[in-house]
Design a protein around this motif. Structure first.
Motif, PDB file in Angstrom:
ATOM      1  N   ILE A   1      -8.680  -5.393   2.179  1.00  0.00           N
ATOM      2  CA  ILE A   1      -9.680  -4.522   2.804  1.00  0.00           C
ATOM      3  C   ILE A   1     -11.061  -4.744   2.208  1.00  0.00           C
ATOM      4  O   ILE A   1     -12.065  -4.842   2.926  1.00  0.00           O
ATOM      5  CB  ILE A   1      -9.264  -3.041   2.644  1.00  0.00           C
ATOM      6  N   ALA A   2     -11.118  -4.832   0.870  1.00  0.00           N
ATOM      7  CA  ALA A   2     -12.401  -4.970   0.162  1.00  0.00           C
ATOM      8  C   ALA A   2     -12.197  -5.905  -1.028  1.00  0.00           C
ATOM      9  O   ALA A   2     -11.887  -5.446  -2.134  1.00  0.00           O
ATOM     10  CB  ALA A   2     -12.910  -3.610  -0.301  1.00  0.00           C
ATOM     11  N   PRO A   3     -12.348  -7.189  -0.831  1.00  0.00           N
ATOM     12  CA  PRO A   3     -12.114  -8.143  -1.921  1.00  0.00           C
ATOM     13  C   PRO A   3     -13.057  -7.904  -3.106  1.00  0.00           C
ATOM     14  O   PRO A   3     -14.200  -7.486  -2.937  1.00  0.00           O
ATOM     15  CB  PRO A   3     -12.387  -9.504  -1.272  1.00  0.00           C
ATOM     16  N   GLY A   4     -12.522  -8.175  -4.307  1.00  0.00           N
ATOM     17  CA  GLY A   4     -13.338  -8.096  -5.514  1.00  0.00           C
ATOM     18  C   GLY A   4     -13.291  -6.738  -6.184  1.00  0.00           C
ATOM     19  O   GLY A   4     -12.341  -5.965  -6.029  1.00  0.00           O
ATOM     20  N   ALA A   5     -14.355  -6.435  -6.917  1.00  0.00           N
ATOM     21  CA  ALA A   5     -14.396  -5.213  -7.725  1.00  0.00           C
ATOM     22  C   ALA A   5     -14.307  -3.956  -6.872  1.00  0.00           C
ATOM     23  O   ALA A   5     -13.734  -2.953  -7.290  1.00  0.00           O
ATOM     24  CB  ALA A   5     -15.662  -5.189  -8.564  1.00  0.00           C
ATOM     25  N   LEU A   6     -14.851  -4.009  -5.657  1.00  0.00           N
ATOM     26  CA  LEU A   6     -14.795  -2.824  -4.793  1.00  0.00           C
ATOM     27  C   LEU A   6     -13.357  -2.489  -4.429  1.00  0.00           C
ATOM     28  O   LEU A   6     -12.969  -1.316  -4.410  1.00  0.00           O
ATOM     29  CB  LEU A   6     -15.626  -3.054  -3.532  1.00  0.00           C
ATOM     30  N   GLY A   7     -12.550  -3.503  -4.120  1.00  0.00           N
ATOM     31  CA  GLY A   7     -11.140  -3.266  -3.824  1.00  0.00           C
ATOM     32  C   GLY A   7     -10.390  -2.737  -5.023  1.00  0.00           C
ATOM     33  O   GLY A   7      -9.518  -1.867  -4.893  1.00  0.00           O
ATOM     34  N   SER A   8     -10.718  -3.243  -6.216  1.00  0.00           N
ATOM     35  CA  SER A   8     -10.093  -2.739  -7.436  1.00  0.00           C
ATOM     36  C   SER A   8     -10.418  -1.268  -7.641  1.00  0.00           C
ATOM     37  O   SER A   8      -9.549  -0.454  -7.976  1.00  0.00           O
ATOM     38  CB  SER A   8     -10.571  -3.558  -8.645  1.00  0.00           C
ATOM     39  N   LEU A   9     -11.684  -0.912  -7.403  1.00  0.00           N
ATOM     40  CA  LEU A   9     -12.097   0.488  -7.538  1.00  0.00           C
ATOM     41  C   LEU A   9     -11.422   1.359  -6.486  1.00  0.00           C
ATOM     42  O   LEU A   9     -10.982   2.476  -6.781  1.00  0.00           O
ATOM     43  CB  LEU A   9     -13.614   0.585  -7.417  1.00  0.00           C
ATOM     44  N   ALA A  10     -11.326   0.869  -5.257  1.00  0.00           N
ATOM     45  CA  ALA A  10     -10.706   1.654  -4.184  1.00  0.00           C
ATOM     46  C   ALA A  10      -9.238   1.925  -4.496  1.00  0.00           C
ATOM     47  O   ALA A  10      -8.739   3.035  -4.254  1.00  0.00           O
ATOM     48  CB  ALA A  10     -10.843   0.911  -2.856  1.00  0.00           C
ATOM     49  N   CYS A  11      -8.535   0.933  -5.026  1.00  0.00           N
ATOM     50  CA  CYS A  11      -7.133   1.115  -5.403  1.00  0.00           C
ATOM     51  C   CYS A  11      -7.004   2.160  -6.503  1.00  0.00           C
ATOM     52  O   CYS A  11      -6.165   3.061  -6.424  1.00  0.00           O
ATOM     53  CB  CYS A  11      -6.551  -0.223  -5.856  1.00  0.00           C
ATOM     54  N   ALA A  12      -7.859   2.052  -7.519  1.00  0.00           N
ATOM     55  CA  ALA A  12      -7.824   3.021  -8.612  1.00  0.00           C
ATOM     56  C   ALA A  12      -8.172   4.417  -8.124  1.00  0.00           C
ATOM     57  O   ALA A  12      -7.580   5.415  -8.559  1.00  0.00           O
ATOM     58  CB  ALA A  12      -8.792   2.596  -9.722  1.00  0.00           C
ATOM     59  N   LEU A  13      -9.142   4.512  -7.214  1.00  0.00           N
ATOM     60  CA  LEU A  13      -9.538   5.811  -6.682  1.00  0.00           C
ATOM     61  C   LEU A  13      -8.403   6.438  -5.878  1.00  0.00           C
ATOM     62  O   LEU A  13      -8.148   7.649  -5.978  1.00  0.00           O
ATOM     63  CB  LEU A  13     -10.780   5.654  -5.807  1.00  0.00           C
ATOM     64  N   ALA A  14      -7.691   5.624  -5.092  1.00  0.00           N
ATOM     65  CA  ALA A  14      -6.561   6.143  -4.320  1.00  0.00           C
ATOM     66  C   ALA A  14      -5.476   6.671  -5.256  1.00  0.00           C
ATOM     67  O   ALA A  14      -4.898   7.740  -5.009  1.00  0.00           O
ATOM     68  CB  ALA A  14      -5.999   5.041  -3.418  1.00  0.00           C
ATOM     69  N   TYR A  15      -5.212   5.944  -6.328  1.00  0.00           N
ATOM     70  CA  TYR A  15      -4.193   6.408  -7.279  1.00  0.00           C
ATOM     71  C   TYR A  15      -4.659   7.672  -7.990  1.00  0.00           C
ATOM     72  O   TYR A  15      -3.868   8.599  -8.224  1.00  0.00           O
ATOM     73  CB  TYR A  15      -3.878   5.312  -8.302  1.00  0.00           C
TER      74      TYR A  15
END
Length: 377
Positions: A343-357
């Protein structure tokens, strides 16, 4: 990590719950960065010297714990039951931290699932440091005056600096493996009981707990000031000014005692304590002085049940990663890479995953709050 040592039903201080809730929110966000890409630099701890947003979170929780301690001690218990509660709660938090690192107690190898031996289980850790600081600060604030607490803070910071400089080998005071703190951990605990990802150095080692006590004591003094001054607006201004002075002092000391979260240096303590004073002053001004409460319940839910939510956040991500999805990933890793990185490659996707958790953990806290469930050590 509980709000009561001796008082039956102390009044809730909403700003403290908000402050602590923000800390827990950021702690989970940093600890569960989504896999598949490096996280934003500010959400990653400094490798050694330096400072990022992630480095401010743990000391902020210690500061909030000291603040809560000042409210809890408004109706102190006699010495014997006070110490019994203090040491029992500290020991409980320490054991929970140890078991958290031992979990899931088994590991998968070529031979199948095998028990993780006690000899390879980490002893120091985040909750363990919290427990030791809780006990030490609880003893000090019980029997010392404000002036004596300030002297104790200076003694802890300068004493720790002197131990690093004079007890380490020449030139090794701030070396990850040459500093006296690492040698002490290796001598007392052995490499099997230390952090596995830092080559034998443990960022929550025993000696570094001494300056961390100051973060708790600073929070306690801030809490006392809030309670004892009838003019809360004036208290907020003074707290913010003190915070600015501490930040300047930490930066001024840093050329001689570098800012390093993993060493928990004195300059790092002054810097983070100053930031916490400024941040808490801002939260108090917003919530308690101006009466702004819109949206604060989101953080209050986290701040009222920090131990349970933190434990859940650490244990659940470990548990779901035990579920194999493909040859190389557990479930959390697969979700981070195959969903959020697409959905959002890179740091943004990492942040989105962490935010969802993090929001999942918040939902657990919301459910516990609805049920009136609070985990107290």
């Amino acid at each position: 990590m509980t709000d009561t040592i001796g008082s039956a039903a102390p009044r809730r201080f909403t700003a403290l719950d908000v402050f602590r809730g923000i800390t827990i929110f950021l702690m989970i966000l940093v600890n569960t960065a989504g896999p598949g890409a490096p996280a934003y630099a500010e959400l990653v701890h400094a490798k050694w010297f330096g400072f990022t947003l992630a480095d401010a979170i743990f000391p902020s929780f210690l500061f909030a714990m000291g603040n809560a301690m000042s409210f809890a001690m408004r109706k102190p218990l006699p010495a014997r039951p006070y110490l019994a509660r203090l040491f029992r709660r500290g020991a409980t938090i320490f054991v929970l931290g140890f078991l958290m690192y031992w979990f899931p107690f088994v590991a998968h190898s070529e031979a199948g699932w095998e028990p993780i031996p006690f000899a390879l289980t980490r002893v120091p850790g985040v909750l363990q440091r919290i427990a030791l600081c809780y006990i030490a600060a609880g003893v000090l604030v019980r029997w010392l005056s404000v002036r004596q607490i300030l002297v104790a803070c200076a003694t802890l910071l300068l004493g720790y600096w002197a131990m690093l400089v004079f007890l380490s080998a020449p030139g090794m005071a701030y070396d990850k493996f040459g500093t006296i703190g690492t040698h002490l951990d290796l001598w007392l605990l052995g490499p099997g009981h230390l952090y596995k990802k830092d080559g034998g150095f443990d960022p929550e080692g025993l000696l570094g707990t001494l300056p961390a006590i100051v973060n708790v004591l600073a929070g306690y003094l801030a809490g006392r000031a809030v309670q004892r001054d009838a003019d809360l607006s004036r208290t907020v201004r003074v707290m913010a000014l003190i915070g600015v002075a501490l930040v300047v002092a930490g930066l001024a000391w840093s050329p001689w005692f570098p800012i390093a979260k993993k060493l928990w240096t004195g300059s790092y303590v002054l810097l983070t304590t100053g930031i916490d004073c400024i941040a808490l002053a801002g939260v108090i001004q917003l919530v308690e002085v101006t009466g702004f409460r819109r949206g604060t319940r989101f953080f209050v839910i986290l701040g009222r049940n920090p131990l349970a939510i933190y434990l859940f956040s650490e244990l659940f991500v470990t548990a779901i990663n035990l579920i194999p999805v493909g040859p190389d990933h557990g479930l959390y890793g697969w979700v981070g890479i195959e969903i959020f990185q697409r959905i959002a490659p890179g740091a943004l996707g990492s942040l989105a995953c962490a935010l969802a958790y993090t929001m999942l953990c918040w939902a657990v806290g919301w459910w516990m709050d609805r049920k009136g469930l609070v985990l107290k050590a």
